[in-house]
Design an enzyme around this catalytic site. Sequence first.
Site, PDB file in Angstrom:
ATOM      1  N   GLY A  55     -17.007  -8.855  -0.693  1.00 35.00           N
ATOM      2  CA  GLY A  55     -16.939  -7.445  -1.075  1.00 35.00           C
ATOM      3  C   GLY A  55     -18.085  -6.706  -0.423  1.00 35.00           C
ATOM      4  N   CYS A  82     -19.000 -15.367   0.128  1.00 35.35           N
ATOM      5  CA  CYS A  82     -19.843 -14.237   0.517  1.00 35.35           C
ATOM      6  C   CYS A  82     -20.334 -13.477  -0.725  1.00 35.35           C
ATOM      7  CB  CYS A  82     -19.084 -13.350   1.497  1.00 35.35           C
ATOM      8  SG  CYS A  82     -20.192 -12.272   2.409  1.00 35.35           S
ATOM      9  N   TYR A  83     -19.847 -12.275  -0.968  1.00 33.18           N
ATOM     10  CA  TYR A  83     -20.265 -11.545  -2.174  1.00 33.18           C
ATOM     11  C   TYR A  83     -20.010 -12.407  -3.421  1.00 33.18           C
ATOM     12  CZ  TYR A  83     -20.540  -7.978  -5.815  1.00 33.18           C
ATOM     13  OH  TYR A  83     -20.882  -7.280  -6.938  1.00 33.18           O
ATOM     14  N   HIS A 172     -17.364 -16.997   5.666  1.00 31.96           N
ATOM     15  CA  HIS A 172     -15.944 -16.788   5.341  1.00 31.96           C
ATOM     16  C   HIS A 172     -15.106 -17.971   5.831  1.00 31.96           C
ATOM     17  CE1 HIS A 172     -16.137 -12.683   3.796  1.00 31.96           C
ATOM     18  NE2 HIS A 172     -17.189 -12.583   4.587  1.00 31.96           N
ATOM     19  N   GLU A 174     -12.097 -18.506   5.292  1.00 33.51           N
ATOM     20  CA  GLU A 174     -10.696 -18.123   5.507  1.00 33.51           C
ATOM     21  C   GLU A 174     -10.416 -17.615   6.911  1.00 33.51           C
ATOM     22  OE1 GLU A 174     -12.947 -16.619   3.755  1.00 33.51           O
ATOM     23  OE2 GLU A 174     -12.796 -14.444   3.805  1.00 33.51           O
ATOM     24  N   SER A 226      18.917  -3.567   6.627  1.00 30.73           N
ATOM     25  CA  SER A 226      18.555  -2.916   7.891  1.00 30.73           C
ATOM     26  C   SER A 226      18.644  -3.887   9.059  1.00 30.73           C
ATOM     27  CB  SER A 226      17.128  -2.390   7.799  1.00 30.73           C
ATOM     28  OG  SER A 226      16.225  -3.481   7.783  1.00 30.73           O
ATOM     29  N   GLY A 228      16.256  -6.039   9.484  1.00 26.96           N
ATOM     30  CA  GLY A 228      14.882  -6.527   9.609  1.00 26.96           C
ATOM     31  C   GLY A 228      14.728  -7.815   8.815  1.00 26.96           C
ATOM     32  N   ASP A 230      12.785  -8.701   6.228  1.00 28.00           N
ATOM     33  CA  ASP A 230      12.745  -8.673   4.758  1.00 28.00           C
ATOM     34  C   ASP A 230      14.120  -8.431   4.147  1.00 28.00           C
ATOM     35  OD1 ASP A 230      10.104  -8.983   5.195  1.00 28.00           O
ATOM     36  OD2 ASP A 230       9.542  -6.935   4.682  1.00 28.00           O
ATOM     37  N   LYS A 369       4.537 -12.297   4.320  1.00 28.56           N
ATOM     38  CA  LYS A 369       5.533 -12.206   5.392  1.00 28.56           C
ATOM     39  C   LYS A 369       5.922 -13.588   5.952  1.00 28.56           C
ATOM     40  CE  LYS A 369       7.803  -9.266   8.006  1.00 28.56           C
ATOM     41  NZ  LYS A 369       8.426  -8.039   7.499  1.00 28.56           N
TER      42      LYS A 369
END
Length: 513
Positions: A55, A82-83, A172, A174, A226, A228, A230, A369
């Site tokens: 953060g 981190c934070y 970090h 990640e 559509s 797409g 999703d 996603k």
Amino acid sequence: MSHQTVIVLDFGGQYNQLIARRVRECGVYCEIKPYTTALAELKAMEPIGIIFTGGPNSVYLDKAPRVDQEIFTWGIPILGICYGCQLIAHALGGQVTEAQDESAREYGKTRTYFDTSCKLFRGLPAEGVTWMSHGDYMEEVPEGFALMARSDACPNVAIADEGRGFYGVQYHPEVNHTENGVAMIRNFLYEVCGAVGDWFMEDYKRSAILAIREKVGDGRVLLALSGGVDSSVMAALLAESIGGQLTCVFVDHGLMRLNEGDEVEEAFAPWDINFVRVNAERRFLDKLAGVSEPERKRKIIGEEFIRVFEEESKKVGRVDFLAQGTIYPDVIESGAGDAAVIKSHHNVGGLPDTVDFKGLIEPLRLLFKDEVRQLGRELGLPEYLVSRQPFPGPGLAIRIIGEVTKEKADLLRLADFIFRDELARAGEDKRLNQSFAVLTDTRSVGVMGDGRTYDYALALRAVTTSDFMTANWARIPYELLDRISTRIINEVQGINRVCYDITSKPPATIEWE
Ligand code: XMP
């Protein structure tokens, strides 16, 4: 759906979604919760572990985000990043201060030395690069904590109280720049929290189907398809769950890519659902006639789409639920951010508000996603649909600079197809995140055979990006560009010049309009 849960407690860091994705990649379900969430709510989730994110704040300031001390008494392992690490140190009696010495402030890649007897680093190399981004410094670590990693500048890069299962890292894990970062997160999950790895798509698919059946009962569901990723995955999931109770309305606005409409229709042929394809090309083109301003085009298409969809849904008869393609990043981000509006990004498929439904159904609400794509594969959707690049709702209308006409759309469709076809043949498409052609509004003089031409200039655009907020123009081999250009000029009458866009985002955007 019963699976183990990890809570990612959000203190406003920029990589929080990435942390959550990493946890899920490790086969463990997690949810991001704001740090202001009531403790009772967090406890009710029965987490097997909690991760405090990074953060932008300093823990020693009065207004810094905090968490109730009670959380440390639950006996649940905590990893602070981190934070989050500084917060653990501060909360449990350590001392965190602003780094006075330049060298104690660390940003970027930092060589780091680990104590591999610590569960977090078990089985990993004792030395590696980590990605730092902190201006504060843990001057004193709390009682009961040991130092588990150091860098050349800083003796306390990682701390742990292994008895209580509390861990903190200043860097970090990640982000990709941290070597073995995901393995460290995995160690926290499996070695410390006792994860069993019960989050996988096949399982999710089964339980999602049961949940949909239970919610929908014998009701009827309407979905705006559509084509797409999703909406396609959602359609497949609903088709699998409730079959004939589902109606998909696919509005073909005539601004799709070559063959796209047929491909979408074909992909859903195996399911016994009501598939309504509306060919509304003429209608959309009429509305767009004479319009060249990009935002106006977006608005017209968005509104017209809703109108067509409303008309069609009335024909369907009784509808109880409307399906919506909300995915997890939308859930996390909704309401957040007040960044300047560069483009309105109207998503075709916006909700009509004049149609009556009993409720909404959002079967992808919990998925990232890449998980949506995985679910699509699990449901048997063809790869070209599942791994499809993002395609803007207004389609080719915002890739035709200036006024949109059928002739221009046909030209662009063909040129765009050749571009993508050649990229795929060369195997380049896999590494590109978006690639398409743009029909400029410029004509230029050329010579073909012995004659003069005065035709359109086409622009090719290909980018690599991880989040579409920033993007690099893709370095496509010259030979391939040459092949593409030759084919387009030879096969598309009306285009006599091909340019390659070498602008990154920023300063440009990905689309031209
Ligand atoms: P830009 O051009 O803003 O694009 O760099 C970022 C991403 O958003 C997509 N995009 C849109 N998507 N409706 C959409 O659904 C739109 O009006 C729209 N405009 C841009 C773009 O394709 C890229 O993936």
